[in-house]
Enzyme design. Structure first.
Site, PDB file in Angstrom:
ATOM      1  N   SER A 224      -8.672  -0.498   7.924  1.00 22.19           N
ATOM      2  CA  SER A 224      -9.339  -1.327   6.933  1.00 22.19           C
ATOM      3  C   SER A 224      -8.403  -1.565   5.758  1.00 22.19           C
ATOM      4  O   SER A 224      -7.389  -0.878   5.594  1.00 22.19           O
ATOM      5  CB  SER A 224     -10.617  -0.633   6.428  1.00 22.19           C
ATOM      6  OG  SER A 224     -10.316   0.344   5.437  1.00 22.19           O
ATOM      7  N   ASP A 225      -8.736  -2.531   4.916  1.00 21.06           N
ATOM      8  CA  ASP A 225      -8.090  -2.615   3.619  1.00 21.06           C
ATOM      9  C   ASP A 225      -8.828  -1.658   2.678  1.00 21.06           C
ATOM     10  O   ASP A 225      -9.862  -1.081   3.022  1.00 21.06           O
ATOM     11  CB  ASP A 225      -8.104  -4.048   3.095  1.00 21.06           C
ATOM     12  CG  ASP A 225      -6.932  -4.342   2.163  1.00 21.06           C
ATOM     13  OD1 ASP A 225      -6.404  -3.400   1.559  1.00 21.06           O
ATOM     14  OD2 ASP A 225      -6.558  -5.523   2.030  1.00 21.06           O
ATOM     15  N   TRP A 226      -8.276  -1.484   1.483  1.00 21.54           N
ATOM     16  CA  TRP A 226      -8.801  -0.510   0.519  1.00 21.54           C
ATOM     17  C   TRP A 226     -10.301  -0.739   0.259  1.00 21.54           C
ATOM     18  O   TRP A 226     -10.685  -1.795  -0.239  1.00 21.54           O
ATOM     19  CB  TRP A 226      -8.009  -0.633  -0.780  1.00 21.54           C
ATOM     20  CG  TRP A 226      -8.372   0.328  -1.858  1.00 21.54           C
ATOM     21  CD1 TRP A 226      -9.480   0.284  -2.644  1.00 21.54           C
ATOM     22  CD2 TRP A 226      -7.621   1.464  -2.289  1.00 21.54           C
ATOM     23  NE1 TRP A 226      -9.479   1.311  -3.544  1.00 21.54           N
ATOM     24  CE2 TRP A 226      -8.343   2.059  -3.349  1.00 21.54           C
ATOM     25  CE3 TRP A 226      -6.414   2.036  -1.897  1.00 21.54           C
ATOM     26  CZ2 TRP A 226      -7.885   3.199  -4.014  1.00 21.54           C
ATOM     27  CZ3 TRP A 226      -5.960   3.161  -2.563  1.00 21.54           C
ATOM     28  CH2 TRP A 226      -6.692   3.732  -3.599  1.00 21.54           C
TER      29      TRP A 226
END
Length: 814
Positions: A339-341
């Protein structure tokens, strides 16, 4: 017979025996704990290991019964049968909480001594609640945390350390948009190879790069991270950067696992506002935004990152179509997807999850294997699995990918990957690395305009100039020279423009005046700047954006020069008067609307944050040691209101016509760009002639040879980026007015001519038909050759039927 067990895998084998054989003492008797140094070099041979391997094999069959099969049968890179057995054996031993720990990537903190992990983080590692750390680097701290993982946790599973090594780790290179201006895939490979070597020496295994998002709206701050607006150029650079980061194989101690991000269409953020929705049609997805990602898969990229945006009502982090049907089923990608942050947690804000457990189920169910920063997987999914609301098979599949990534990186053989403080000191910011940064920086500079002052062009400037005025708020800004996302780079490592000028002209009198503010419209420094302009023999204006004005979360509503810089330029040009060169140099991370500078200065130079050698590389070009050769990887607008603007647009039913009011244009500005994609001048000139296809008629689906002649028509050696474009004159669906299909860098001596030859494959002449099948249709094509997307040299050919289908209908967006 005895079996040799390499490296630190002995500890995992010991756990297997401990778990399955009932021999409680063998782990400690046969596989005693060893100091890290001996662990790296020693190969342990024990008769008991034969029993271990038999148990591993038996356990592998058991694991397959409870683990979802991988999407593809072939392990990628160095994932041998042995690696698969390691993963399956560990998977069978893990508790559900330990599995969810492997799917969790925790961010490091920042303390007085640098990047750090607090006591709670160490406890999580010992408990098997973390599989990876984000932004933890440095030989000492990464070895310390790895030691906790492989010696103090129950299963001894090593950690992966990841970081955003975007355009260099300590040796900072041009921002990716600037590097793309070189149109040089070899330069992209070279810079990422150095970045990987430095990052690995500092304890990293994984980089969240390359960003391969296509971006056509310069208001979006992250345009600086990619290769610009064109999917072909973007695909070439994506492939080169993946190969550079990953080197000769992920197991080598100088490689980093690359990440293709952000999947997908993040660069299409509505209104250029970061994190915004992307209203992208299915055809645009396949033709514009997805090709660089597919190129990354073909280059062997080890991981993908989901994007923040939603597409047609579905956030990318919850899109089964995108993350599974396209990425894994269509493209056969079998690596790790992160995932992204807080991207999983943000499904709550998107409004498609009523609670954290729903968000976790949707993300992991769609295909997000590892959660970055937030901890919804770890905190909610155990209960969801136990209650029967989420399948354990999907958890196991994701964990297996994490373990296979660790095996591919060689972490079960050497969790420290030969990282030590001595190597960290010797491998970073070396003279050779700085030389590479300077050379790539030179290639990335674009000469936009160059008018005569008297009988000579304004550039190159004479080295015997007696007094040079260097004016502007960015001239002495070394921090901005390295741009955003600058890894472990430091401002003190960088050569500012002013420092580069002093080095190039040690005997000259250099008058430096900041003159203007970037943050206000103050004119307090104008008088001093005007005096310097009057007193100097030549003037250098250094204008643009601070380095922190582009990158993530730095969208701008206006593309004009910020602060009082334009007014400063106008005052300086007026004060300088006629007869002396006034050269404007841009430092920026996005296209700017600078029509007045283009019209009113003697020369305009684009230097898109060139990195630690910015000042030296720029001086090399300004004073003629090297001729500029860069080309714009993105269109420059005249005014902000033109964006999004890009060369490969559709013609419309009413293309712009100055003689017809009712056509597609503006009433207050031309519809044409200030500078087109591919534009860039040199200190010499080039002529194009004799554009010829190998045949005037070929069958649809055949390859085609194309040749043309390029001549250096000037007085000095120069490098030209030759470009070949293609247009479908008529087709079953509308096509762009032209598309880049090939380019090459070509260095010619004065008067030298050379024939350039390209081969176009069927894929280069194909497009998606009404059903989104990739086809080559019969019809006519126009080819264009030249030094930009405005190339005028053209030739025609015919494709004869029948239609050739190259790829079937892709999974439809939903």
């Amino acid at each position: 017979m005895p079996v040799s067990v390499p490296g630190t895998w002995y500890s995992v084998l010991g756990v297997v025996v401990h778990h399955y054989s009932g021999i409680r003492s063998i782990r400690f008797a046969a596989f005693p704990p060893m100091p890290p140094a001996s662990r790296l070099s020693r190969r342990v041979t024990y008769t008991a290991a034969g029993l271990v391997l038999l148990l591993v094999a038996a356990n592998s069959a058991r694991a397959q019964a409870t683990t979802a099969k991988p999407t593809t049968a072939r392990p990628r890179d160095a994932r041998t049968t042995r690696d698969a057995r390691i993963a399956d054996s560990l998977l069978a031993l893990m508790t559900l909480d330990e599995k969810l720990g492997q799917l969790t990537q925790s961010p490091a903190g920042y303390g007085q001594t640098g990047r750090t992990v607090d006591a709670a983080g160490e406890r999580d590692v010992r408990a098997g609640r973390v599989g990876s750390f984000l932004s933890l680097y440095g030989a000492d701290v990464t070895r310390k945390m790895q030691r906790v993982a492989v010696e103090e946790s129950r299963l001894h599973i090593p950690l992966i350390f990841g970081y955003d090594v975007i355009h260099g780790m300590r040796t900072i290179f041009p921002i990716p948009l600037g590097e793309a201006a070189s149109f040089d895939s070899a330069a992209a490979y070279r810079s990422t190879r150095i970045a990987a070597t430095e990052g690995a020496a500092m304890g990293l295994h994984w980089t969240f790069a390359p960003m391969v998002d296509i971006a056509r709206d310069a208001r979006w701050g992250r345009i600086m991270e990619g290769a610009g607006e064109d999917p072909y150029l973007g695909s070439v650079m994506a492939s080169a950067r993946v190969r550079g980061f990953q080197g000769d194989g992920l197991r080598t101690p100088t490689s980093l696992m690359a990440t293709a991000k952000h999947f997908a269409a993040y660069g299409a953020a509505e209104a250029g506002r970061d994190y915004n929705v992307a209203n992208v049609g299915e055809r645009s997805m396949w033709e514009v935004y997805l090709p660089p990602f597919e190129a990354a898969v073909r280059a062997g990229v080890g991981s993908f990152m989901a994007s923040f945006n939603e597409i047609d009502g579905t956030p990318a982090h919850a899109s089964h179509w995108l993350l599974t049907e396209v990425l894994r089923d269509r493209w056969k990608f079998d690596g790790l997807l992160v995932s992204d942050w807080t991207g999983v947690q943000e499904l709550l804000n998107h409004g498609i999850a009523k609670d954290p457990a729903t968000a976790a189920r949707r993300a992991l169910g769609a295909g997000v294997d590892m959660e970055m920063s937030s901890t919804l997987y770890r905190s909610t999914l155990a209960a969801e699995v136990k209650a029967g609301r989420f399948p354990i098979a999907r958890v196991n599949e994701a964990v297996r990918r994490v373990l296979l990534a660790k095996a591919a990186l060689g972490l079960f053989d050497d969790p420290y990957r030969k990282v030590d403080v001595a190597r960290e000191r010797s491998d970073i910011l070396t003279p050779a690395n700085r030389t590479a940064a300077r050379e790539i920086g030179r290639e990335s500079i674009v000469l936009l305009t160059n008018r005569n002052v008297g009988s000579n062009p304004a550039l190159p400037l004479r080295k015997d100039v007696r007094t040079l005025a260097v004016i502007g708020p960015l001239a002495d800004d070394a921090r901005s020279a390295i741009g955003a996302w600058s890894g472990a780079g430091r401002a003190e490592d960088a050569i500012s423009v002013l420092a580069g000028i002093h080095r190039a002209l040690p005997e000259a009198r250099v008058l430096h005046v900041r003159g203007a503010s970037i943050d206000t419209v103050s004119t307090a420094g104008f008088a001093e700047a005007e005096r310097a302009a009057r007193d100097a023999d030549a003037v250098l204006l250094v204008l643009g954006e601070r380095g922190d004005m582009t990158g993530e979360a730095t969208s701008r509503a206006s593309l004009e020069l910020p602060g009082s810089q334009l007014a400063l330029a106008q005052a300086v040009v007026h004060a300088a008067g006629q007869g002396k060169p006034v050269v404007a140099v841009l430092m920026n991370g996005r296209p700017l609307a600078v029509q007045w500078l283009a019209d009113s200065t003697s020369a305009l130079v684009e230097s898109l944050y060139l990195g630690v050698e910015h000042g030296n590389a720029l001086a090399d070009v300004l004073f003629g040691d090297v001729a500029p050769s860069g080309k714009l990887p993105v269109t420059f607008p005249r005014v902000t209101g033109q964006v999004p603007i890009y060369y490969a647009h559709r013609n419309t039913g009413r293309p712009a016509d100055p003689n017809n009011h009712y056509t597609s244009k503006y009433i207050d500005e031309p519809e044409t760009p200030l500078f087109p994609f591919g534009h860039g001048l040199s200190y010499t000139t080039f002529g194009y002639a004799d554009l010829r296809p190998s045949s005037s008629s070929i069958r649809a689906g055949d390859s085609l040879g194309v040749s043309f002649t390029v001549t250096n028509t000037g007085q000095r050696e120069g490098t030209e980026v030759v470009q070949l474009y293609l247009k479908h004159d008529a087709a079953s669906v509308t096509r762009p007015v032209r598309e880049l299909v090939r380019f090459s860098r070509l260095t010619l001596r004065p008067g030298e001519s050379r024939t350039v030859r390209f081969t176009l494959r069927p894929e280069d002449m194909s497009f998606l038909d009404l059903d989104l099948r990739r086809v080559v249709e019969p019809g006519s094509l126009t080819l264009f050759a030249g030094g930009s997307s405005a190339a005028a040299l053209e030739s025609h050919l015919t494709l004869d039927g029948p239609t050739r289908v190259l790829a079937p209908v892709p999974p439809r967006m939903r």
